[in-house]
Write a protein that holds these residues in place. Structure first.
Motif, PDB file in Angstrom:
ATOM      1  N   TRP A  14       0.844  -1.204   0.000  1.00 26.34           N
ATOM      2  CA  TRP A  14       0.000   0.000   0.000  1.00 26.34           C
ATOM      3  C   TRP A  14       0.878   1.253   0.000  1.00 26.34           C
ATOM      4  CZ3 TRP A  14      -3.773  -2.080  -1.880  1.00 26.34           C
ATOM      5  CH2 TRP A  14      -4.563  -3.055  -1.300  1.00 26.34           C
ATOM      6  N   GLY A  15       1.962   1.222   0.767  1.00 24.80           N
ATOM      7  CA  GLY A  15       2.868   2.373   0.807  1.00 24.80           C
ATOM      8  C   GLY A  15       3.532   2.621  -0.532  1.00 24.80           C
ATOM      9  N   VAL A  16       3.947   1.563  -1.200  1.00 24.31           N
ATOM     10  CA  VAL A  16       4.558   1.710  -2.527  1.00 24.31           C
ATOM     11  C   VAL A  16       3.529   2.251  -3.520  1.00 24.31           C
ATOM     12  CG1 VAL A  16       5.552   0.414  -4.462  1.00 24.31           C
ATOM     13  CG2 VAL A  16       6.347  -0.022  -2.132  1.00 24.31           C
ATOM     14  N   GLY A  17       2.297   1.750  -3.448  1.00 25.52           N
ATOM     15  CA  GLY A  17       1.241   2.272  -4.317  1.00 25.52           C
ATOM     16  C   GLY A  17       1.009   3.751  -4.095  1.00 25.52           C
ATOM     17  N   MET A  18       1.008   4.157  -2.833  1.00 26.80           N
ATOM     18  CA  MET A  18       0.835   5.571  -2.505  1.00 26.80           C
ATOM     19  C   MET A  18       1.982   6.391  -3.096  1.00 26.80           C
ATOM     20  SD  MET A  18       2.188   7.997  -0.120  1.00 26.80           S
ATOM     21  CE  MET A  18       2.916   6.943   1.096  1.00 26.80           C
ATOM     22  N   LEU A  19       3.205   5.891  -2.990  1.00 23.81           N
ATOM     23  CA  LEU A  19       4.352   6.626  -3.537  1.00 23.81           C
ATOM     24  C   LEU A  19       4.312   6.688  -5.062  1.00 23.81           C
ATOM     25  CD1 LEU A  19       7.234   5.374  -1.219  1.00 23.81           C
ATOM     26  CD2 LEU A  19       6.151   7.634  -1.239  1.00 23.81           C
ATOM     27  N   ILE A  20       3.831   5.626  -5.695  1.00 22.06           N
ATOM     28  CA  ILE A  20       3.723   5.624  -7.160  1.00 22.06           C
ATOM     29  C   ILE A  20       2.727   6.686  -7.626  1.00 22.06           C
ATOM     30  CG2 ILE A  20       2.844   4.281  -9.128  1.00 22.06           C
ATOM     31  CD1 ILE A  20       4.161   1.818  -7.791  1.00 22.06           C
ATOM     32  N   PHE A  21       1.549   6.725  -6.988  1.00 19.02           N
ATOM     33  CA  PHE A  21       0.559   7.729  -7.385  1.00 19.02           C
ATOM     34  C   PHE A  21       1.012   9.140  -7.021  1.00 19.02           C
ATOM     35  CE2 PHE A  21      -2.267   4.062  -7.711  1.00 19.02           C
ATOM     36  CZ  PHE A  21      -2.848   4.333  -8.940  1.00 19.02           C
ATOM     37  N   SER A  22       1.734   9.287  -5.925  1.00 18.99           N
ATOM     38  CA  SER A  22       2.266  10.603  -5.563  1.00 18.99           C
ATOM     39  C   SER A  22       3.274  11.078  -6.594  1.00 18.99           C
ATOM     40  CB  SER A  22       2.931  10.544  -4.188  1.00 18.99           C
ATOM     41  OG  SER A  22       2.016  10.172  -3.208  1.00 18.99           O
ATOM     42  N   THR A  23       4.165  10.186  -6.992  1.00 21.88           N
ATOM     43  CA  THR A  23       5.172  10.527  -7.997  1.00 21.88           C
ATOM     44  C   THR A  23       4.510  10.877  -9.321  1.00 21.88           C
ATOM     45  OG1 THR A  23       6.718   9.018  -6.917  1.00 21.88           O
ATOM     46  CG2 THR A  23       7.251   9.697  -9.163  1.00 21.88           C
ATOM     47  N   LYS A  24       3.486  10.110  -9.678  1.00 14.90           N
ATOM     48  CA  LYS A  24       2.756  10.378 -10.917  1.00 14.90           C
ATOM     49  C   LYS A  24       2.147  11.778 -10.892  1.00 14.90           C
ATOM     50  CE  LYS A  24      -1.052   8.549 -13.644  1.00 14.90           C
ATOM     51  NZ  LYS A  24      -2.118   7.552 -13.713  1.00 14.90           N
TER      52      LYS A  24
ATOM     53  N   LYS B 103      -7.002  17.369 -10.656  1.00 12.46           N
ATOM     54  CA  LYS B 103      -7.079  16.776  -9.326  1.00 12.46           C
ATOM     55  C   LYS B 103      -7.405  15.289  -9.374  1.00 12.46           C
ATOM     56  CE  LYS B 103      -8.242  20.629  -6.342  1.00 12.46           C
ATOM     57  NZ  LYS B 103      -9.168  21.119  -5.336  1.00 12.46           N
ATOM     58  N   SER B 104      -7.660  14.766 -10.557  1.00 15.33           N
ATOM     59  CA  SER B 104      -8.017  13.350 -10.649  1.00 15.33           C
ATOM     60  C   SER B 104      -6.843  12.490 -10.188  1.00 15.33           C
ATOM     61  CB  SER B 104      -8.400  12.989 -12.079  1.00 15.33           C
ATOM     62  OG  SER B 104      -7.269  13.057 -12.923  1.00 15.33           O
ATOM     63  N   GLY B 105      -7.145  11.518  -9.378  1.00 17.88           N
ATOM     64  CA  GLY B 105      -6.114  10.628  -8.857  1.00 17.88           C
ATOM     65  C   GLY B 105      -5.543  11.050  -7.520  1.00 17.88           C
ATOM     66  N   LEU B 106      -5.840  12.268  -7.084  1.00 20.07           N
ATOM     67  CA  LEU B 106      -5.335  12.720  -5.784  1.00 20.07           C
ATOM     68  C   LEU B 106      -5.896  11.878  -4.644  1.00 20.07           C
ATOM     69  CD1 LEU B 106      -5.163  16.621  -5.486  1.00 20.07           C
ATOM     70  CD2 LEU B 106      -3.357  14.971  -5.092  1.00 20.07           C
TER      71      LEU B 106
ATOM     72  N   ILE C 231       0.280  13.990   4.345  1.00 13.30           N
ATOM     73  CA  ILE C 231       1.125  15.159   4.086  1.00 13.30           C
ATOM     74  C   ILE C 231       1.266  15.390   2.585  1.00 13.30           C
ATOM     75  CG2 ILE C 231       3.494  16.042   4.251  1.00 13.30           C
ATOM     76  CD1 ILE C 231       3.601  14.646   7.044  1.00 13.30           C
ATOM     77  N   ILE C 232       1.567  14.317   1.838  1.00 10.59           N
ATOM     78  CA  ILE C 232       1.728  14.450   0.386  1.00 10.59           C
ATOM     79  C   ILE C 232       0.419  14.926  -0.248  1.00 10.59           C
ATOM     80  CG2 ILE C 232       2.109  13.155  -1.750  1.00 10.59           C
ATOM     81  CD1 ILE C 232       4.092  11.411  -0.145  1.00 10.59           C
ATOM     82  N   TRP C 233      -0.697  14.323   0.162  1.00  6.69           N
ATOM     83  CA  TRP C 233      -1.998  14.706  -0.380  1.00  6.69           C
ATOM     84  C   TRP C 233      -2.297  16.178  -0.095  1.00  6.69           C
ATOM     85  CZ3 TRP C 233      -6.397  16.224   2.399  1.00  6.69           C
ATOM     86  CH2 TRP C 233      -7.565  16.365   1.640  1.00  6.69           C
ATOM     87  N   GLY C 234      -2.059  16.600   1.143  1.00  7.56           N
ATOM     88  CA  GLY C 234      -2.335  17.984   1.515  1.00  7.56           C
ATOM     89  C   GLY C 234      -1.484  18.977   0.750  1.00  7.56           C
TER      90      GLY C 234
END
Length: 127
Positions: free
Chosen positions: A21-31, A44-47, A110-113
């Protein structure tokens, strides 16, 4: 204590799922960061996926703790008398997966915010 030891003490199954789940979060954050700063696209799509993966990490950690505590209480019931030190050690171990999930959730929050605020400012600047 060695982080690898904590990983194995916290149940390799649940700790691996939380890591996924953490890796998935980092992948979408990087994207999202690449779309924002490299491609200069504002969407904002995907946030929400960043928060979704962080939330899944917390829930998975709590599920791992609940299952572990149920197994531990079953063993205590079978054995009968258990020392308080042994019980405290087991409770400490049961907190490893939820804490790991919470750390990933805080990072995702934090990344989302930050990304949400950056997107909002870019949208206001374009208007």
């Amino acid at each position: 204590m060695n982080p690898l030891d904590l990983f194995y003490m916290g149940s390799p199954l649940f700790m691996s799922i939380i890591t996924i789940w953490g890796v998935g979060m980092l992948i979408f954050s990087t994207k999202k960061v690449v779309h924002l700063f490299v491609h200069k696209t504002i969407t904002k799509s995907g946030l929400g996926l960043i928060l979704l993966f962080g939330s899944l990490a917390v829930v998975t950690g709590l599920l791992g703790q609940a299952i572990g505590l149920m197994m531990a209480f079953n063993a205590i019931q079978v054995v009968g008398d258990v020392s308080p030190a042994l019980l405290a050690g087991g409770l400490r171990v049961s907190l490893i997966a939820p804490v790991y999930g919470l750390i990933i959730f805080v990072i995702s929050l934090i990344i989302w915010g930050v990304l949400k605020e950056v997107y909002q400012r870019k949208l206001e600047a374009n208007e």
